[in-house]
Enzyme design. Sequence first.
Site, short mmCIF file in Angstrom:
data_model
loop_
_atom_site.label_atom_id
_atom_site.label_comp_id
_atom_site.label_asym_id
_atom_site.label_seq_id
_atom_site.Cartn_x
_atom_site.Cartn_y
_atom_site.Cartn_z
N ASN A 1 -13.61 11.61 98.60
CA ASN A 1 -14.31 10.53 99.07
C ASN A 1 -15.42 10.14 98.37
OD1 ASN A 1 -13.00 8.83 101.10
ND2 ASN A 1 -13.14 10.53 102.67
N ARG B 1 -22.08 14.22 112.51
CA ARG B 1 -20.56 14.40 112.26
C ARG B 1 -20.53 15.61 111.29
NH1 ARG B 1 -15.87 15.63 114.09
NH2 ARG B 1 -14.16 15.71 112.28
N HIS C 1 -11.12 2.16 104.06
CA HIS C 1 -11.89 2.10 105.22
C HIS C 1 -12.44 0.81 105.56
CE1 HIS C 1 -12.70 6.59 104.93
NE2 HIS C 1 -11.52 6.20 104.85
N CYS D 1 -6.07 7.21 101.15
CA CYS D 1 -6.69 7.87 102.29
C CYS D 1 -5.78 7.92 103.60
CB CYS D 1 -7.36 6.31 102.63
SG CYS D 1 -8.18 6.51 104.13
N ASP D 2 -6.03 8.65 104.23
CA ASP D 2 -5.07 9.14 105.48
C ASP D 2 -5.30 8.32 106.74
OD1 ASP D 2 -7.42 10.07 106.56
OD2 ASP D 2 -6.97 12.26 106.41
N TYR E 1 -12.55 2.29 110.71
CA TYR E 1 -14.03 2.26 110.13
C TYR E 1 -14.53 1.02 110.18
CZ TYR E 1 -13.44 6.85 108.15
OH TYR E 1 -13.39 8.30 108.14
N ARG F 1 -23.68 15.92 102.68
CA ARG F 1 -23.06 15.05 103.65
C ARG F 1 -24.08 14.89 104.76
NH1 ARG F 1 -17.13 15.15 107.07
NH2 ARG F 1 -17.68 13.23 108.34
P1 NAD Z 1 -15.23 21.02 102.02
O1 NAD Z 1 -16.40 20.99 101.63
O2 NAD Z 1 -14.63 21.80 103.04
O3 NAD Z 1 -14.17 21.16 100.75
C1 NAD Z 1 -14.44 20.39 99.60
C2 NAD Z 1 -14.27 21.45 98.35
O4 NAD Z 1 -14.61 20.97 97.00
C3 NAD Z 1 -15.53 22.81 98.36
O5 NAD Z 1 -14.68 23.94 98.49
C4 NAD Z 1 -16.40 22.47 97.27
O6 NAD Z 1 -16.70 23.78 96.62
C5 NAD Z 1 -15.31 21.80 96.05
N1 NAD Z 1 -15.98 21.07 95.24
C6 NAD Z 1 -17.08 20.40 95.16
N2 NAD Z 1 -17.30 19.87 93.94
C7 NAD Z 1 -16.36 20.34 93.15
C8 NAD Z 1 -15.84 20.11 91.62
N3 NAD Z 1 -16.72 19.29 90.92
N4 NAD Z 1 -14.98 20.72 91.36
C9 NAD Z 1 -14.24 21.51 91.85
N5 NAD Z 1 -14.64 21.79 93.33
C10 NAD Z 1 -15.52 21.19 94.04
O7 NAD Z 1 -14.80 19.30 102.41
P2 NAD Z 1 -13.60 18.66 103.28
O8 NAD Z 1 -14.26 18.21 104.57
O9 NAD Z 1 -12.46 19.52 103.27
O10 NAD Z 1 -13.05 17.30 102.56
C11 NAD Z 1 -12.63 17.56 101.38
C12 NAD Z 1 -12.81 16.13 100.54
O11 NAD Z 1 -11.61 15.54 101.09
C13 NAD Z 1 -13.73 15.31 100.80
O12 NAD Z 1 -14.15 14.41 99.56
C14 NAD Z 1 -13.42 14.40 101.93
O13 NAD Z 1 -14.27 13.29 101.99
C15 NAD Z 1 -12.10 14.21 101.71
N6 NAD Z 1 -11.06 13.54 102.52
C16 NAD Z 1 -10.80 12.50 102.29
C17 NAD Z 1 -9.70 11.89 103.12
C18 NAD Z 1 -9.16 10.31 102.85
O14 NAD Z 1 -8.81 9.55 103.65
N7 NAD Z 1 -9.35 10.02 101.64
C19 NAD Z 1 -9.27 12.40 104.31
C20 NAD Z 1 -9.77 14.00 104.39
C21 NAD Z 1 -10.88 14.26 103.80
C1 G6P Z 2 -10.52 10.09 107.91
C2 G6P Z 2 -10.55 9.37 106.77
C3 G6P Z 2 -11.05 10.32 105.64
C4 G6P Z 2 -12.36 11.06 106.12
C5 G6P Z 2 -12.02 11.62 107.47
C6 G6P Z 2 -13.52 12.36 107.69
O1 G6P Z 2 -9.55 10.97 107.92
O2 G6P Z 2 -9.79 8.63 106.20
O3 G6P Z 2 -11.57 9.52 104.67
O4 G6P Z 2 -12.83 12.09 105.02
O5 G6P Z 2 -11.51 10.88 108.24
O6 G6P Z 2 -13.12 13.30 108.66
P1 G6P Z 2 -14.33 14.19 109.41
O7 G6P Z 2 -13.38 14.99 110.13
O8 G6P Z 2 -14.72 15.11 107.83
O9 G6P Z 2 -15.36 13.54 109.58
MN MN Z 3 -10.13 7.85 104.23
#
Ligand code: NAD
Ligand code: G6P
Ligand code: MN
Length: 441
Positions: A147, A284, A199, A169-170, A264, A93
Site C-alpha cells: 500500500n 489501528r 479503496h 487489493c483484498d 473505505y 504507520r
Molecule cells: P509489515 O510491516 O509486517 O511487513 C512489511 C515488511 O516489509 C517488513 O518486514 C519490512 O521490513 C519490509 N520492507 C519494508 N521496506 C522494504 C523494502 N524496500 N524492501 C524489502 N522489504 C521491505 O506490514 P504488514 O502489515 O504485514 O503489511 C505489509 C504490506 O501489505 C503493507 O503495505 C500493507 O499495507 C499491505 N497490505 C495490502 C493489502 C491490500 O489490500 N492491498 C492488504 C493487506 C496488507
Molecule cells: C484491508 C485493505 C488493505 C489494508 C488492510 C489493513 O485488507 O484492503 O489494503 O492494508 O485492510 O489492515 P490492517 O489490519 O493492517 O489495518
Molecule cells: Mn486494500
Amino acid sequence: MKQFSIVIAGGGSTYTPGIVMMLLDNLDRFPIRTLKLYDNDAQRQETLGKALGIVLSEKAPDIEYLYTTDPEEAFTDVDFCFAHIRSGQYKMRELDEKIPLKHGVVGQETCGPGGIAYGLRSIGDMIELIDIMEKYSPDCWMLNYSNPAAIISEACRHLRPNSKVLNICDMPVGTLRRMSQIIGKTPQDLEVRYFGLNHFGWWTSVKDKEGNEYLPEIRDYVSEHGYLTQIEVDTQHMDQSWQETHKKAKDLLAIDPRFLPNTYLKYYFYPDYEVGQANPEYTRANEVINGREKEVFSTARTILEKGTAEGSEFAIGSHASFIVDLARAIAFNTHERMIMIVENNGAIANFDNDAMVEVPCIVGTDGPEPLNQGIIPGFERALMYQQVTVEKLVVQAYMEGSYQKLWQALTLSKTVPSAKVAKDVLDDLIEANKDYWPVLK
Ligand code: NAD
Ligand code: G6P
Ligand code: MN
C-alpha cells in the site's frame, strides 16, 4: 505440470506466513519448485524465515527454500514476486495515523493525509523493487499488495508503464465473502460488477453463475447490519475496529442505495464521525502491533522453540487465496474473473482513460483484461475525479519534488476541511518523514 519459483518481497510481513500456508495448500493446483523470502530488515525477517523453514521441511521438503536480504539471490530465477512491503514499517504507520488526528483530520493507513504520506515513502521503494526484479528475472510478474495501492499503481503507470506489475487489493474479495454469507452462497458462486478507485468503489451487481441478481437481498441486509455477519467469515478484518467498519457500511449505503459501497468510503463520507471515534493515542497501528504482529511472531517463536510446526499452525484467509488464485490465473491462463487495479482506458466509459481504476477483469497469461462497466452516475464520478486527482498530484509532487502540488493534493482530499489545515498537517508530515520523502521545494 510446470513448477514455479516465487519470491515474497517483504518476507518479514505479518502476511507472509498466511501466504506460504496458502501456497502449501495449493501445491496440486500451483506447483512450486523454489520459494524465497526477501526483506531489507534482516532481523525482522529472520524469525519468520526460520519458522517457515521448519514448516516447509515438514510439509514440502522438496521445495528449495531460502530467506535473504540480498536482492540478487532473492530475484534470480523467479517467475513471480508476491510483494507486500511497508516503507517505514509500523512506526511510520503510527505517525501517518496520529499526525492528522492531532489536527482533527482522519488518520488512516491509505486514505487522506496518512495515505499520502505513506505513498510518498513507498513510490521510491516500489520502483527500486521493480527494477531489481527486472534486472535479475526480466520475465517475472510482480503481484503487489503493498500500500497505498492507489498511489503506487499511479506511480507504476507513470514511471514503469511496461513493467509486469499488477496492483491488487483484498478488500473487495473480503467483502464479497461477507456478501456470500449473507445470501447463503460461497464467493466462488458469485460474479460481480464493480467500479471505482482503490479503496473507493461500489458494487453494481452481485449475481450467481445462473444470472440471478442478489444485490437487492444484500442491500436489505446491509441497510440494517452493514456487512457485519454472525458467522466468523475470515481470519482477517475481525478485530473490534473492523467490526465497526463493517457495520458503518449501513450509513454508506444510505447515501446511494443503488450500489453496495466499499467500506473505505467511510473516511470520505463520515470523516467527522471517524475522527470523533478515534483515540489519537491508540490507533489501528497500535491495535495491529498488539494484535496481528504479536500473534504471528509468537507463533513463529513457538515453532522455533519446539523445533516443529505441529500443533502451532499459522492462519490463512481470503487475503492469501486471492494472490495465489491470481498467480494461477497468469500461470495457467485460467481467465478467472477478478477485481484488479488497472488503467481505465474506457472500462468506465465516462471516466478518464489515464486513471487507475478498480474494476473486474478477466485474468490470463497476458495479465488482466478489464471488463466494461459502462457509464457511472454523476455523484460517484465526481467523487472519483476528486480522489483520482489527489492521487495523481501526489505522484507529480514526488516526481517534481513539489511542495505546492502536495499541498494541493491534501487540500483536495475530501478528508481535509481547508487549505490551512492541509498546510498544517503537511508541515508536520514533512518533519516526520524527512528520512523517507524527497526534498520538497
Ligand atoms: P509489515 O510491516 O509486517 O511487513 C512489511 C515488511 O516489509 C517488513 O518486514 C519490512 O521490513 C519490509 N520492507 C519494508 N521496506 C522494504 C523494502 N524496500 N524492501 C524489502 N522489504 C521491505 O506490514 P504488514 O502489515 O504485514 O503489511 C505489509 C504490506 O501489505 C503493507 O503495505 C500493507 O499495507 C499491505 N497490505 C495490502 C493489502 C491490500 O489490500 N492491498 C492488504 C493487506 C496488507
Ligand atoms: C484491508 C485493505 C488493505 C489494508 C488492510 C489493513 O485488507 O484492503 O489494503 O492494508 O485492510 O489492515 P490492517 O489490519 O493492517 O489495518
Ligand atoms: Mn486494500
